[in-house]
Motif scaffolding. Structure first.
Motif, PDB file in Angstrom:
ATOM      1  N   LYS A 287       2.862  -6.980 -11.030  1.00 58.28           N
ATOM      2  CA  LYS A 287       2.016  -6.193 -10.124  1.00 58.28           C
ATOM      3  C   LYS A 287       0.570  -6.160 -10.617  1.00 58.28           C
ATOM      4  O   LYS A 287      -0.374  -6.338  -9.840  1.00 58.28           O
ATOM      5  CB  LYS A 287       2.554  -4.769  -9.987  1.00 58.28           C
TER       6      LYS A 287
ATOM      7  N   LEU B  91       7.133  -4.708  -7.448  1.00 54.17           N
ATOM      8  CA  LEU B  91       5.840  -4.567  -6.784  1.00 54.17           C
ATOM      9  C   LEU B  91       5.418  -3.107  -6.613  1.00 54.17           C
ATOM     10  O   LEU B  91       4.267  -2.833  -6.295  1.00 54.17           O
ATOM     11  CB  LEU B  91       5.858  -5.272  -5.431  1.00 54.17           C
ATOM     12  N   SER B  92       6.322  -2.159  -6.815  1.00 52.91           N
ATOM     13  CA  SER B  92       6.012  -0.734  -6.665  1.00 52.91           C
ATOM     14  C   SER B  92       5.651  -0.081  -7.990  1.00 52.91           C
ATOM     15  O   SER B  92       4.779   0.781  -8.043  1.00 52.91           O
ATOM     16  CB  SER B  92       7.210   0.012  -6.064  1.00 52.91           C
TER      17      SER B  92
ATOM     18  N   LYS C 113       5.515  -0.808   4.081  1.00 52.13           N
ATOM     19  CA  LYS C 113       5.792  -2.223   4.320  1.00 52.13           C
ATOM     20  C   LYS C 113       4.530  -3.017   4.612  1.00 52.13           C
ATOM     21  O   LYS C 113       4.482  -3.842   5.509  1.00 52.13           O
ATOM     22  CB  LYS C 113       6.836  -2.404   5.415  1.00 52.13           C
TER      23      LYS C 113
ATOM     24  N   GLN D 148      11.152  -5.275  -4.735  1.00 53.21           N
ATOM     25  CA  GLN D 148      10.497  -4.044  -4.271  1.00 53.21           C
ATOM     26  C   GLN D 148      10.097  -3.176  -5.460  1.00 53.21           C
ATOM     27  O   GLN D 148       8.990  -2.655  -5.518  1.00 53.21           O
ATOM     28  CB  GLN D 148      11.403  -3.272  -3.321  1.00 53.21           C
TER      29      GLN D 148
ATOM     30  N   PHE E  27       0.255  -4.445  -2.505  1.00 52.50           N
ATOM     31  CA  PHE E  27       1.362  -4.165  -1.594  1.00 52.50           C
ATOM     32  C   PHE E  27       1.492  -2.662  -1.436  1.00 52.50           C
ATOM     33  O   PHE E  27       1.339  -1.918  -2.392  1.00 52.50           O
ATOM     34  CB  PHE E  27       2.683  -4.727  -2.144  1.00 52.50           C
ATOM     35  N   ASP E  28       1.796  -2.214  -0.224  1.00 54.61           N
ATOM     36  CA  ASP E  28       2.082  -0.816   0.059  1.00 54.61           C
ATOM     37  C   ASP E  28       3.547  -0.785   0.499  1.00 54.61           C
ATOM     38  O   ASP E  28       3.861  -0.885   1.670  1.00 54.61           O
ATOM     39  CB  ASP E  28       1.161  -0.309   1.178  1.00 54.61           C
ATOM     40  N   MET E  29       4.430  -0.714  -0.483  1.00 57.82           N
ATOM     41  CA  MET E  29       5.864  -0.845  -0.201  1.00 57.82           C
ATOM     42  C   MET E  29       6.411   0.229   0.734  1.00 57.82           C
ATOM     43  O   MET E  29       7.155  -0.103   1.651  1.00 57.82           O
ATOM     44  CB  MET E  29       6.661  -0.877  -1.517  1.00 57.82           C
TER      45      MET E  29
END
Length: 64
Positions: free
Chosen positions: A48, A41-42, A63, A38, A58-60
């Motif tokens: 990333k 990817l953030s 979700k 997480q 990704f829009d952590m």
């Protein structure tokens, strides 16, 4: 038209796990330490950025 052009992705769910590796001689791991998927990817990480260049985002928080 490729198969990817006709894939309906709005209902797609992805389950992932993260294996530690290095694309930069372990520089990022030395600077930021080991991170969970997480966080990788953030935050602005090498992985990333590589995925974003390939059009994968990704829009952590949401979700997505």
């Amino acid at each position: 038209m490729s198969d990817l052009d006709v894939v309906y992705i709005s209902g797609l769910r992805l389950m992932a796990f993260h294996v530690v590796g290095s694309l930069d001689g372990y520089r990022e791991i030395k600077e930021k330490g080991s991170m969970n998927l997480q966080a990788v990817l953030s935050e602005e990480t090498t992985l990333k950025k590589l995925l974003e260049r390939a059009g994968v985002t990704f829009d952590m928080p949401n979700k997505l």
